[in-house]
Design a protein around this motif. Sequence first.
Motif, PDB file in Angstrom:
ATOM      1  N   ILE A   1       0.841  -1.201   0.000  1.00 45.50           N
ATOM      2  CA  ILE A   1       0.000   0.000   0.000  1.00 45.50           C
ATOM      3  C   ILE A   1       0.877   1.251   0.000  1.00 45.50           C
ATOM      4  O   ILE A   1       0.613   2.204  -0.732  1.00 45.50           O
ATOM      5  N   VAL A   2       1.926   1.236   0.810  1.00 48.69           N
ATOM      6  CA  VAL A   2       2.827   2.391   0.882  1.00 48.69           C
ATOM      7  C   VAL A   2       3.559   2.589  -0.440  1.00 48.69           C
ATOM      8  O   VAL A   2       3.653   3.702  -0.961  1.00 48.69           O
ATOM      9  N   ILE A   3       4.066   1.509  -1.012  1.00 49.53           N
ATOM     10  CA  ILE A   3       4.881   1.616  -2.234  1.00 49.53           C
ATOM     11  C   ILE A   3       4.028   1.694  -3.492  1.00 49.53           C
ATOM     12  O   ILE A   3       4.294   2.516  -4.385  1.00 49.53           O
ATOM     13  N   ASP A   4       2.999   0.852  -3.592  1.00 44.71           N
ATOM     14  CA  ASP A   4       2.246   0.699  -4.841  1.00 44.71           C
ATOM     15  C   ASP A   4       0.908   1.421  -4.862  1.00 44.71           C
ATOM     16  O   ASP A   4       0.293   1.535  -5.913  1.00 44.71           O
ATOM     17  N   GLY A   5       0.407   1.844  -3.725  1.00 44.47           N
ATOM     18  CA  GLY A   5      -0.896   2.502  -3.665  1.00 44.47           C
ATOM     19  C   GLY A   5      -1.983   1.556  -3.193  1.00 44.47           C
ATOM     20  O   GLY A   5      -1.739   0.375  -2.928  1.00 44.47           O
ATOM     21  N   MET A   6      -3.184   2.092  -3.102  1.00 42.70           N
ATOM     22  CA  MET A   6      -4.316   1.334  -2.571  1.00 42.70           C
ATOM     23  C   MET A   6      -4.788   0.268  -3.569  1.00 42.70           C
ATOM     24  O   MET A   6      -4.953   0.564  -4.750  1.00 42.70           O
ATOM     25  N   PRO A   7      -5.027  -0.948  -3.090  1.00 41.53           N
ATOM     26  CA  PRO A   7      -5.580  -1.993  -3.958  1.00 41.53           C
ATOM     27  C   PRO A   7      -7.095  -1.842  -4.070  1.00 41.53           C
ATOM     28  O   PRO A   7      -7.690  -0.947  -3.472  1.00 41.53           O
ATOM     29  N   ASN A   8      -7.726  -2.776  -4.792  1.00 42.52           N
ATOM     30  CA  ASN A   8      -9.179  -2.704  -4.942  1.00 42.52           C
ATOM     31  C   ASN A   8      -9.890  -3.042  -3.632  1.00 42.52           C
ATOM     32  O   ASN A   8      -9.297  -3.535  -2.686  1.00 42.52           O
ATOM     33  N   THR A   9     -11.161  -2.778  -3.602  1.00 45.71           N
ATOM     34  CA  THR A   9     -11.967  -2.931  -2.385  1.00 45.71           C
ATOM     35  C   THR A   9     -11.969  -4.362  -1.860  1.00 45.71           C
ATOM     36  O   THR A   9     -11.925  -4.577  -0.644  1.00 45.71           O
ATOM     37  N   ASN A  10     -12.007  -5.342  -2.744  1.00 46.53           N
ATOM     38  CA  ASN A  10     -12.019  -6.743  -2.301  1.00 46.53           C
ATOM     39  C   ASN A  10     -10.743  -7.097  -1.548  1.00 46.53           C
ATOM     40  O   ASN A  10     -10.791  -7.831  -0.553  1.00 46.53           O
ATOM     41  N   LEU A  11      -9.606  -6.593  -2.007  1.00 44.65           N
ATOM     42  CA  LEU A  11      -8.360  -6.874  -1.302  1.00 44.65           C
ATOM     43  C   LEU A  11      -8.295  -6.134   0.024  1.00 44.65           C
ATOM     44  O   LEU A  11      -7.754  -6.660   1.003  1.00 44.65           O
ATOM     45  N   LEU A  12      -8.851  -4.934   0.083  1.00 41.68           N
ATOM     46  CA  LEU A  12      -8.896  -4.208   1.362  1.00 41.68           C
ATOM     47  C   LEU A  12      -9.772  -4.940   2.367  1.00 41.68           C
ATOM     48  O   LEU A  12      -9.448  -5.016   3.556  1.00 41.68           O
ATOM     49  N   ARG A  13     -10.860  -5.513   1.893  1.00 43.27           N
ATOM     50  CA  ARG A  13     -11.748  -6.297   2.762  1.00 43.27           C
ATOM     51  C   ARG A  13     -11.004  -7.534   3.280  1.00 43.27           C
ATOM     52  O   ARG A  13     -11.082  -7.869   4.468  1.00 43.27           O
ATOM     53  N   ALA A  14     -10.288  -8.206   2.393  1.00 43.36           N
ATOM     54  CA  ALA A  14      -9.501  -9.372   2.812  1.00 43.36           C
ATOM     55  C   ALA A  14      -8.426  -8.964   3.807  1.00 43.36           C
ATOM     56  O   ALA A  14      -8.190  -9.652   4.805  1.00 43.36           O
ATOM     57  N   MET A  15      -7.792  -7.821   3.551  1.00 43.19           N
ATOM     58  CA  MET A  15      -6.746  -7.351   4.450  1.00 43.19           C
ATOM     59  C   MET A  15      -7.293  -7.041   5.838  1.00 43.19           C
ATOM     60  O   MET A  15      -6.638  -7.332   6.844  1.00 43.19           O
ATOM     61  N   SER A  16      -8.490  -6.488   5.912  1.00 43.47           N
ATOM     62  CA  SER A  16      -9.056  -6.186   7.226  1.00 43.47           C
ATOM     63  C   SER A  16      -9.289  -7.472   8.024  1.00 43.47           C
ATOM     64  O   SER A  16      -9.022  -7.517   9.224  1.00 43.47           O
ATOM     65  N   ALA A  17      -9.745  -8.521   7.368  1.00 48.11           N
ATOM     66  CA  ALA A  17      -9.913  -9.807   8.051  1.00 48.11           C
ATOM     67  C   ALA A  17      -8.560 -10.365   8.481  1.00 48.11           C
ATOM     68  O   ALA A  17      -8.423 -10.911   9.586  1.00 48.11           O
ATOM     69  N   GLU A  18      -7.547 -10.208   7.637  1.00 52.15           N
ATOM     70  CA  GLU A  18      -6.200 -10.701   7.972  1.00 52.15           C
ATOM     71  C   GLU A  18      -5.596  -9.926   9.142  1.00 52.15           C
ATOM     72  O   GLU A  18      -4.934 -10.522  10.005  1.00 52.15           O
TER      73      GLU A  18
END
Length: 139
Positions: free
Chosen positions: A100-117
């Motif tokens: 996220i810091v280097i490449d920017g924000m991913p799509n919403t589905n990956l952010l949702r997965a990341m929150s669970a992780e």
Amino acid sequence: MQYFKISILILSALALLYASSTRLLDPTNAVFLDTYFENPANSLTTDSELVNEIRGVGAVMLLGAIVALLGIRRADFRLTAFTVLTVIFGGVVLGRSISIVIDGMPNTNLLRAMSAEVVLALLNIFCLIPILSKDTQQA
């Protein structure tokens, strides 16, 4: 606290089983490939190296799920289970955060997965700390 730890192991195992099944059995259904397939020129049939990487990570997740399941069954294996799960979930969260810091924000589905992780990583750490402090006091 015992039931809480078992619940965290069950949730972690289920999450890893789900993630590993999509990567091992049918990599084309993996959520993180949504943007990859937006380009019609991209296909997993021509990118065998990518499929190999995806299945490799899927196997690591499957082994993590097996370790979690062993931790559910055997109390003397819980230190190992929480350590492995903390490394897996913590590593994924760390990698996604760096991205996220280097490449920017991913799509919403990956952010949702990341929150669970993130939640699972924190819960596994929360369960691991008392086990480690208990072992340190006994030494």
